[in-house]
Design a protein around this motif. Structure first.
Motif, PDB file in Angstrom:
ATOM      1  N   SER A 160      -5.413   4.521   4.645  1.00  0.00           N
ATOM      2  CA  SER A 160      -5.301   3.063   4.556  1.00  0.00           C
ATOM      3  C   SER A 160      -4.741   2.429   5.823  1.00  0.00           C
ATOM      4  O   SER A 160      -4.580   1.205   5.880  1.00  0.00           O
ATOM      5  N   TRP A 166      -1.170   3.859  -1.608  1.00  0.00           N
ATOM      6  CA  TRP A 166      -2.520   4.080  -1.081  1.00  0.00           C
ATOM      7  C   TRP A 166      -2.572   5.401  -0.319  1.00  0.00           C
ATOM      8  O   TRP A 166      -1.562   5.903   0.182  1.00  0.00           O
ATOM      9  N   GLY A 212       0.773  -1.238   0.000  1.00  0.00           N
ATOM     10  CA  GLY A 212       0.000   0.000   0.000  1.00  0.00           C
ATOM     11  C   GLY A 212       0.800   1.283   0.000  1.00  0.00           C
ATOM     12  O   GLY A 212       0.303   2.315   0.465  1.00  0.00           O
TER      13      GLY A 212
END
Length: 288
Positions: free
Chosen positions: A281, A277, A274
């Motif tokens: 998140s 992200w 991630g």
């Protein structure tokens, strides 16, 4: 209207430069990927320069928004950097989120060159840049700041001088400390609510009207509940910012136990794939 150059046309810099052009400023742009600069000129007018040095020549104000301290040094004091061409009496405004140390370093170089320097990191994310609604935190000489404030307000809803050079970057660090704690708290709250079987949209709607309410809750709470993280400020960049915060805390002896812990939680998000992200998140590590 001013003769300005803008260095760095990423998700923040591109829209910021666009607002300058829309307000009637004569804008020269530079980007490490020249095709992006040429595309910007095709869409918004102005001129593309091949190097930061070329972009800065004969400009009243040069603004930059790049990645980190090293990127900033490259576009300022590097061989083809803007500082090689800044004219006497001009002002360099740095919107990069960087260290207070590099801000002071560049301010000293600017003073030696006979031009001004303002450190001016921003908050508000990509949406704030697109909508001309950024918050800008500035450090520098009051007279120098007064000269550039009207130009900055082309893409900001709030702009304030907070002290000498470095104060802008230090204030941005305070901002990131607040965000890290808020997002972790919001992640745990939503996760708890889900585990308890609550209607999370209804919960967010009601508690956002009370003492727990925040920008993060109203704007990221619903998308966190839906596990949508493909927008906003990336985890990789947040970790870069928190590394700056924690390094400064080691220097000034501030105690930041929660910030240090949340930084490690973001490292876990990176390990989940991630890195790009959105910072909201953090909830993903609770629900993996």
């Amino acid at each position: 209207m001013a003769q300005v150059a803008f260095l760095g046309l990423g998700v923040m810099g591109g829209p910021m430069a666009r607002h300058l052009a829309a307000k009637g400023h004569a804008v020269t742009v530079y980007n490490r990927t020249s095709a992006k600069a040429e595309a910007w000129v095709q869409a918004h007018g102005g001129r593309a320069a091949r190097t930061p040095r070329e972009a800065a020549a004969d400009q009243e104000i040069v603004l930059a928004c790049v990645g980190n301290d090293d990127d900033l040094r490259e576009v300022t004091t590097g061989p083809d950097g803007a500082f090689q061409a800044m004219r006497a009496g001009a002002v360099f405004v740095d919107h990069t989120t960087a260290s207070a140390e590099v801000a002071r370093e560049l301010a000293a170089a600017a003073q030696a060159g006979g031009f001004g320097f303002i450190d001016a990191p921003v908050s508000g994310g990509q949406a704030g840049a697109e909508n001309g609604a950024l918050t800008v935190m500035c450090g520098g000489d009051p007279q120098t700041y007064a000269r550039v404030e009207p130009t900055i307000l082309a893409y900001a809803r709030a702009c304030r001088l907070l002290g000498p050079v470095g104060a802008g970057q230090l204030t941005k660090m305070v901002n990131q400390i607040c965000i890290a704690g808020l997002v972790q708290g919001l992640s745990e709250a939503i996760h708890f609510g889900k585990q308890a079987g609550l209607d999370i949209p209804a919960v967010i709607d009601v508690i956002s009207k009370g003492a727990a309410g925040s920008w993060q809750m109203e704007n990221r709470g619903p998308t966190m509940n839906q596990s949508k993280f493909d927008f906003g400020f990336a985890v990789d960049w947040m970790r870069k910012d928190l590394a700056i915060v924690l390094a400064e805390a080691r220097r000034n002896k501030a105690k930041l136990p929660v910030t240090a812990l949340v930084d490690q939680f973001y490292a876990e998000v990176q390990s989940l794939g991630g890195g790009r992200w959105d910072t909201s998140s953090l909830i993903a590590r609770l629900e993996k």
